[in-house]
Enzyme design. Structure first.
Site, short mmCIF file in Angstrom:
data_model
loop_
_atom_site.label_atom_id
_atom_site.label_comp_id
_atom_site.label_asym_id
_atom_site.label_seq_id
_atom_site.Cartn_x
_atom_site.Cartn_y
_atom_site.Cartn_z
N LEU A 161 0.94 -1.10 -0.02
CA LEU A 161 -0.13 -0.04 0.03
C LEU A 161 0.93 1.35 0.06
O LEU A 161 1.73 0.93 0.60
CB LEU A 161 -0.82 0.09 1.22
CG LEU A 161 -2.00 -0.98 1.51
CD1 LEU A 161 -2.59 -0.88 2.69
CD2 LEU A 161 -2.96 -0.97 0.24
N ASP A 162 0.56 2.40 -0.69
CA ASP A 162 1.10 3.59 -0.60
C ASP A 162 1.26 4.09 0.72
O ASP A 162 0.35 4.01 1.48
CB ASP A 162 0.67 4.48 -1.42
CG ASP A 162 0.53 4.05 -2.83
OD1 ASP A 162 1.29 3.20 -3.44
OD2 ASP A 162 -0.21 4.81 -3.65
#
Length: 191
Positions: A13-14
């Site tokens: 996930l960013d």
């Protein structure tokens, strides 16, 4: 936290994105999920709060993505005709005074795809310092300098949340759904 649990993430996930993250404990599970992501057998659903009022109730963004040649940041992407295929389905959940709560379903898995696509559509994600305007704000934040953020959102957080993953279980390939409830900052950002 994954290393404390002696598990490794099967995807990423960013930074600043909340929600579902698959952790694996062995090589076989890692290979299973790597293959499932590559073959697009995992359905991903995100929710986001974007700036402005989105006119259409639902639409598809089909815009190729590649590393941004004009950015000073090595990981920033841009919409470029010679980029990799990237498709995101978008649906409005709720229009608010100055923002819109949307559902995004990426059909491909490119780095920063949802963030870049929504910014390209004219509705960057609330709090996104990298794709929400001038990337110098993101650089300032990286250097520990103060940056202006919407009320209730700390610097480094953008309102993108991996709400649901539907994935094949290892060994059986039966579909399994994983969901993460919306974090409090989605409720505080009524906009």
């Amino acid at each position: 936290i994954a290393s404390l649990l002696h598990k490794a993430p099967a995807h990423r996930l960013d930074f600043g994105t909340s929600g579902c993250l698959i952790l694996v404990h062995d090589t076989a599970a890692a290979q299973h999920f790597e293959s499932a992501f590559r073959e697009r057998r995992i359905a991903k659903e995100y929710v986001a709060i974007v700036t402005g009022s989105v006119d259409q109730d639902s639409f598809t963004i089909n815009a190729r993505i590649a590393l941004d040649p004009n950015s000073r940041l090595p990981h920033k992407v841009a919409i470029l005709s010679d980029g990799a295929e990237a498709i995101t389905e978008v649906e409005v959940i709720e229009r608010r005074a100055t923002t819109t709560l949307i559902r995004a379903r990426p059909q491909t898995g490119r780095r920063h795809q949802i963030r870049a696509h929504l910014a390209h559509a004219g509705h960057p994600i609330l709090g996104d310092l990298l794709y929400g305007g001038d990337e110098r704000h993101f650089i300032r934040w990286l250097q520990g300098q103060p940056v202006e953020m919407p009320a209730g959102i700390p610097a480094g957080r953008h309102l993108l949340h991996a709400k649901q993953l539907v994935l094949p279980q290892p060994h059986t390939n039966l579909a399994m759904t994983i969901e993460a409830p919306l974090p409090d900052d989605f409720e505080r950002s009524e906009g």
